[in-house]
Design a protein around this motif. Structure first.
Motif, PDB file in Angstrom:
ATOM      1  N   ARG A 150      52.620  39.445  50.495  1.00 40.15           N
ATOM      2  CA  ARG A 150      52.018  39.676  51.808  1.00 40.15           C
ATOM      3  C   ARG A 150      51.806  38.376  52.565  1.00 40.15           C
ATOM      4  O   ARG A 150      51.307  37.398  52.015  1.00 40.15           O
ATOM      5  CB  ARG A 150      50.687  40.407  51.649  1.00 40.15           C
ATOM      6  N   LEU A 151      52.194  38.363  53.858  1.00 43.21           N
ATOM      7  CA  LEU A 151      52.001  37.204  54.722  1.00 43.21           C
ATOM      8  C   LEU A 151      50.940  37.488  55.772  1.00 43.21           C
ATOM      9  O   LEU A 151      50.770  38.623  56.217  1.00 43.21           O
ATOM     10  CB  LEU A 151      53.297  36.823  55.436  1.00 43.21           C
ATOM     11  N   PHE A 152      50.240  36.443  56.145  1.00 39.60           N
ATOM     12  CA  PHE A 152      49.315  36.471  57.273  1.00 39.60           C
ATOM     13  C   PHE A 152      50.034  35.897  58.485  1.00 39.60           C
ATOM     14  O   PHE A 152      50.680  34.855  58.393  1.00 39.60           O
ATOM     15  CB  PHE A 152      48.086  35.624  56.944  1.00 39.60           C
ATOM     16  N   ILE A 153      49.958  36.580  59.628  1.00 41.58           N
ATOM     17  CA  ILE A 153      50.547  36.069  60.867  1.00 41.58           C
ATOM     18  C   ILE A 153      49.471  36.094  61.943  1.00 41.58           C
ATOM     19  O   ILE A 153      48.941  37.153  62.290  1.00 41.58           O
ATOM     20  CB  ILE A 153      51.768  36.893  61.315  1.00 41.58           C
ATOM     21  N   GLY A 154      49.125  34.926  62.458  1.00 42.78           N
ATOM     22  CA  GLY A 154      48.138  34.802  63.525  1.00 42.78           C
ATOM     23  C   GLY A 154      48.801  34.449  64.842  1.00 42.78           C
ATOM     24  O   GLY A 154      49.963  34.036  64.885  1.00 42.78           O
ATOM     25  N   GLY A 155      48.065  34.590  65.931  1.00 46.87           N
ATOM     26  CA  GLY A 155      48.602  34.296  67.250  1.00 46.87           C
ATOM     27  C   GLY A 155      49.346  35.454  67.875  1.00 46.87           C
ATOM     28  O   GLY A 155      50.140  35.277  68.804  1.00 46.87           O
ATOM     29  N   ILE A 156      49.099  36.664  67.385  1.00 48.75           N
ATOM     30  CA  ILE A 156      49.756  37.860  67.921  1.00 48.75           C
ATOM     31  C   ILE A 156      49.016  38.334  69.176  1.00 48.75           C
ATOM     32  O   ILE A 156      47.781  38.403  69.171  1.00 48.75           O
ATOM     33  CB  ILE A 156      49.777  38.979  66.860  1.00 48.75           C
ATOM     34  N   PRO A 157      49.739  38.638  70.242  1.00 55.89           N
ATOM     35  CA  PRO A 157      49.068  39.172  71.443  1.00 55.89           C
ATOM     36  C   PRO A 157      48.215  40.389  71.083  1.00 55.89           C
ATOM     37  O   PRO A 157      48.673  41.288  70.370  1.00 55.89           O
ATOM     38  CB  PRO A 157      50.231  39.547  72.360  1.00 55.89           C
ATOM     39  N   LYS A 158      47.006  40.430  71.586  1.00 53.27           N
ATOM     40  CA  LYS A 158      46.061  41.458  71.171  1.00 53.27           C
ATOM     41  C   LYS A 158      46.382  42.840  71.733  1.00 53.27           C
ATOM     42  O   LYS A 158      45.785  43.838  71.306  1.00 53.27           O
ATOM     43  CB  LYS A 158      44.647  41.040  71.559  1.00 53.27           C
ATOM     44  N   GLY A 221      57.285  35.228  72.750  1.00 52.00           N
ATOM     45  CA  GLY A 221      57.072  33.987  73.480  1.00 52.00           C
ATOM     46  C   GLY A 221      55.811  33.251  73.085  1.00 52.00           C
ATOM     47  O   GLY A 221      55.438  32.256  73.727  1.00 52.00           O
ATOM     48  N   HIS A 222      55.142  33.679  72.012  1.00 54.84           N
ATOM     49  CA  HIS A 222      53.899  33.062  71.563  1.00 54.84           C
ATOM     50  C   HIS A 222      54.135  32.235  70.299  1.00 54.84           C
ATOM     51  O   HIS A 222      54.870  32.654  69.401  1.00 54.84           O
ATOM     52  CB  HIS A 222      52.837  34.129  71.262  1.00 54.84           C
ATOM     53  N   GLN A 223      53.481  31.091  70.201  1.00 54.28           N
ATOM     54  CA  GLN A 223      53.481  30.310  68.969  1.00 54.28           C
ATOM     55  C   GLN A 223      52.623  31.050  67.943  1.00 54.28           C
ATOM     56  O   GLN A 223      51.544  31.549  68.271  1.00 54.28           O
ATOM     57  CB  GLN A 223      52.891  28.922  69.218  1.00 54.28           C
ATOM     58  N   ILE A 224      53.084  31.166  66.723  1.00 51.41           N
ATOM     59  CA  ILE A 224      52.363  31.920  65.710  1.00 51.41           C
ATOM     60  C   ILE A 224      51.927  31.023  64.556  1.00 51.41           C
ATOM     61  O   ILE A 224      52.475  29.941  64.351  1.00 51.41           O
ATOM     62  CB  ILE A 224      53.220  33.082  65.160  1.00 51.41           C
ATOM     63  N   ALA A 225      50.925  31.482  63.820  1.00 48.82           N
ATOM     64  CA  ALA A 225      50.481  30.819  62.599  1.00 48.82           C
ATOM     65  C   ALA A 225      50.865  31.696  61.425  1.00 48.82           C
ATOM     66  O   ALA A 225      50.616  32.910  61.433  1.00 48.82           O
ATOM     67  CB  ALA A 225      48.964  30.611  62.634  1.00 48.82           C
ATOM     68  N   VAL A 226      51.499  31.120  60.410  1.00 47.69           N
ATOM     69  CA  VAL A 226      51.992  31.895  59.276  1.00 47.69           C
ATOM     70  C   VAL A 226      51.545  31.253  57.970  1.00 47.69           C
ATOM     71  O   VAL A 226      51.616  30.032  57.811  1.00 47.69           O
ATOM     72  CB  VAL A 226      53.531  31.991  59.287  1.00 47.69           C
ATOM     73  N   ASP A 227      51.077  32.084  57.053  1.00 46.58           N
ATOM     74  CA  ASP A 227      50.703  31.591  55.728  1.00 46.58           C
ATOM     75  C   ASP A 227      50.653  32.767  54.770  1.00 46.58           C
ATOM     76  O   ASP A 227      50.775  33.919  55.179  1.00 46.58           O
ATOM     77  CB  ASP A 227      49.345  30.881  55.770  1.00 46.58           C
ATOM     78  N   TRP A 228      50.479  32.447  53.495  1.00 42.94           N
ATOM     79  CA  TRP A 228      50.298  33.503  52.516  1.00 42.94           C
ATOM     80  C   TRP A 228      48.977  34.216  52.783  1.00 42.94           C
ATOM     81  O   TRP A 228      47.977  33.583  53.096  1.00 42.94           O
ATOM     82  CB  TRP A 228      50.278  32.934  51.099  1.00 42.94           C
ATOM     83  N   ALA A 229      48.975  35.527  52.650  1.00 46.56           N
ATOM     84  CA  ALA A 229      47.740  36.290  52.782  1.00 46.56           C
ATOM     85  C   ALA A 229      46.924  36.148  51.514  1.00 46.56           C
ATOM     86  O   ALA A 229      47.453  35.845  50.438  1.00 46.56           O
ATOM     87  CB  ALA A 229      48.051  37.764  53.041  1.00 46.56           C
TER      88      ALA A 229
END
Length: 393
Positions: A150-158, A221-229
């Motif tokens: 599982r990955l965590f992805i941040g910076g997703i449009p709400k 078009g958004h910069q995202i943050a990705v890491d292991w969940a």
């Protein structure tokens, strides 16, 4: 001949005597001991990509053991190898595979992974072999290993819905199984700005993580943050059978504890002992497990005061393990629900992060995303680090 040079076998004399099972250990400091181990056990050994693999068992034709069968072994003296480790770990169960991490100088890197054929064998290894004295004064550290998919992805449009996120992530990565999205506490029509993506295997998740690293790909078009969940808590099945507390997520902010009590006790009035609500999630304590399971089956995925709730059995964490985990992070307990003498029940770390609990109480690789925001005060030319929730980012 080494595992890295298989072609050299073609130059061998066809009349040469059969070789010893030394593949992967040729030139090792203790080659003779490793060859003797393979001859005794019938297992093979090969070295590749910085690790030496021992296994699988001879004659094994089925699939690899399921998740939960692997343990992590740390604090291994660098001159200790499989000939000493295998007898220790096979004493508690049948080894499917041991992977010892190796350096270029031929010494190990201080840690290994051992996969057993059954889950109960892995649990026994953790229980009986943690702090095993492998050399005088040298204790091994043994704990469960998580094959994270599982990955965590941040910076997703709400404003994006689960289906849109699933479609977008599936366009740029392979092996996507599911997307988990939490609704905002203040506005249930919006997400919280992050999601969790479940992949079909650890390898697929690792490849996706590499591909989605910041600067390589943007989503919408958004910069995202990705890491292991944060890996899911692995709780013993026997322990889960005793749980009579429900964890309820995605409640409306204004929903009261009394309303929750009334909704969850409608099939057996008086069955709810107490309710503890924090923001938009709650713990509901029942007098019996049967009442808890009945309420969960009836209410999971239903609406309470206009919000679709998620209802699961609360996962108990061993109190000693919980304390060690917190101490290792330099933190204190983040309002867990203490319900039994030996266990605590806590909400998931992302709920804690979302509500801005102090930085050092959070566990996991994604905490920076939630808690660090730099604000430069121009009038005083200073920088302040504030603890904030993802909702305000």
């Amino acid at each position: 001949m080494t595992a890295e040079d298989p072609a050299s076998s073609s130059t061998m004399n066809n009349n040469a005597a059969p070789s010893k099972p030394s593949t992967g250990v040729a030139g090792a400091p203790n080659e003779a001991a490793l060859v003797a181990l393979m001859e005794r056990s019938g297992y093979s050994m090969v070295q590749e990509n910085g690790q030496r693999k021992y296994g699988p068992p001879p004659g094994w034709n089925g699939p690899s053991p399921p998740r939960g069968c692997e343990i992590f072994v740390g604090k291994i003296p660098r001159d200790v190898y499989e000939d000493e480790l295998v007898p220790v770990f096979e004493s508690v169960g049948r080894i499917y595979e041991m992977r010892l991490m190796m350096d270029f100088d031929g010494k190990n890197r201080g840690y290994a992974f051992v996969m057993y054929t059954e889950k109960h064998e892995a649990k026994r290894a953790v229980r009986e072999l943690n702090n095993y004295e492998v050399r005088p004064g040298r204790l091994l550290g043994v704990c469960s290993s998580v094959d994270n998919c599982r990955l965590f992805i941040g910076g997703i449009p709400k404003t994006k819905k689960r289906e849109e996120i699933l479609e977008e992530v599936s366009k740029v990565t392979e092996g996507v199984l599911d997307v988990i999205v939490y609704a905002s506490a203040a506005d249930k029509m919006k997400n919280r700005g992050f999601a969790f993506v479940e992949y079909e295997s650890h390898r697929a998740a690792a490849m996706a993580r590499r591909k989605l690293m910041p600067g390589r790909i943007q989503l919408w078009g958004h910069q995202i943050a990705v890491d292991w969940a944060e890996p899911e808590i692995d709780v013993d099945e026997d322990v889960m059978e005793t749980v009579k507390i429900l964890y309820v997520r995605n409640l409306m902010m204004e929903t009261s504890e009394e309303t929750i009590r009334r909704v969850f006790s409608q099939w057996n009035p008086g069955c709810v002992e107490r309710v503890k609500k924090i923001r938009d999630y709650a713990f509901v304590h029942f007098t019996s497990r049967d009442d808890a399971v009945m309420a969960m089956d009836h209410l999971n995925g239903t609406e309470v005061e206009g919000s679709c709730i998620e209802v699961t059995l609360a996962k108990p964490v061993d109190k000693e393990q919980y304390s060690r985990q917190k101490a290792s992070k330099g933190g204190v307990s983040a309002t867990p629900e203490a319900t039994q003498q030996n266990y605590v029940y806590q909400c998931d770390p992302y709920t804690l992060a979302y509500y801005g609990y102090p930085y050092n109480t959070l566990i996991g690789p994604n905490r920076d995303y939630f808690v660090k925001v730099m604000i430069r005060c121009k009038s005083h030319s200073v920088s302040l680090v504030l603890l904030v929730a993802a909702e305000t980012l």
